[in-house]
Design an enzyme around this catalytic site. Structure first.
Site, PDB file in Angstrom:
ATOM      1  CE1 TYR A 177      -3.757   2.473   0.811  1.00 18.45           C
ATOM      2  CE2 TYR A 177      -2.204   3.352   2.428  1.00 18.45           C
ATOM      3  CZ  TYR A 177      -3.378   3.463   1.697  1.00 18.45           C
ATOM      4  OH  TYR A 177      -4.162   4.583   1.848  1.00 18.45           O
ATOM      5  CE  LYS A 181      -3.347   5.135  -1.669  1.00 15.85           C
ATOM      6  NZ  LYS A 181      -4.409   5.668  -2.562  1.00 15.85           N
TER       7      LYS A 181
END
Length: 276
Positions: A177, A181
């Site tokens: 994750y 990002k």
């Protein structure tokens, strides 16, 4: 010495009708929001419609899409629902095609769709890594490739990418994750450089924990009382964020008020990243 509890946040409404607030209005504009059926996407759709925008929402949750459509229409704005899964190349492609079939004018694109898989790096499978990057990064590329050309043709547009504070700090269990990002923030900078000459503004918004429905489900649990208290103490404001606070900053980035803001990855973290 015991830490005094943080004062409760006073409810603050954003009165966009006041004189001097016109730069924060989106009257006559159309905003397309991925992941718009719930959470941050729903909050952003609601706030943008309050600011005068017609809304297109992309999502998988049919009931959630209907709920946000009702909210937007109660604000006397049009709302187009696009039920698609942007995790696949075909799904993201269809979402862009449907959006352009519904309207040839999209002034704002909010790339909000995102997923997370909580796993240590050594336990992260190739499939999970691919799933996270497909939604968090590839869908941004594909939707932008579909929607931005008509912005360039008209010489105006705003792209707001919803990233995460996890792009800046190491968070155990969120390797895929956080990496997706961080890549999104770099993609944002490159988009800003390439499209800036066409008067297209591109920025990323990077929240910490936000108390969406999912956020409440996780952090309101009695088993999370101690971890929540510890995490909130690391934030100088000693609390997590609210969806409306993300929506307010997204509105700033989508509006004329931010016309000289370009290529930033803006932390929305109550001071977490500057705390000692």
């Amino acid at each position: 010495m015991a830490q005094e509890p943080a004062p409760k946040r006073a409810d603050v409404t954003c009165d966009l009708e006041r004189p001097g607030m016109k730069d924060f209005r989106l009257d006559g504009q159309r905003a397309l929001i991925s992941g718009g059926s719930k959470g941050l996407g729903a909050a952003i759709a609601e706030r943008f419609s309050e600011a005068g925008a017609d809304i297109g929402v992309i999502g998988r949750d049919r009931e959630g899409l209907r709920r946000i459509q009702e909210i937007v229409e109660n604000n006397h704005r049009n709302c187009w629902v696009i039920e698609e899964d942007v995790s696949s190349i075909k799904g993201a492609g269809r979402a862009g095609e449907k959006a352009l079939a519904l309207s040839s004018q999209w002034d704002v694109l909010v790339n909000n769709a995102g997923i997370a898989r909580v796993q240590s790096i050594l336990e992260t499978s190739q499939d999970d890594w691919s799933d996270v990057f497909s939604v968090n990064l590839r869908s941004v590329l594909l939707l932008s490739q579909a929607i931005v050309p008509q912005m360039i043709k008209r010489g105006h547009g705003k792209v707001v990418n919803i990233s995460s504070i996890g792009a800046f700090i190491g968070t155990p269990g969120l390797g895929a994750y956080a990496a997706s990002k961080a890549a999104l923030n770099q993609l944002t900078r490159t988009m800003a450089v390439e499209w800036g000459p066409h008067n297209i503004h591109v920025n990323a918004l990077c929240p910490t924990v936000i108390l969406t429905e999912m956020g409440h489900d996780i952090w309101d649990s009695p088993s999370m009382e101690k971890p929540r208290r510890e995490k909130e103490q690391r934030i100088p404001l000693h609390r997590f964020g609210e969806p409306s606070e993300v929506a307010n900053v997204a509105l700033f980035l989508a509006s004329a008020a931010s016309d000289f803001v370009q290529g930033v990855s803006l932390p929305l973290d109550g001071g977490l990243t500057i705390a000692p």
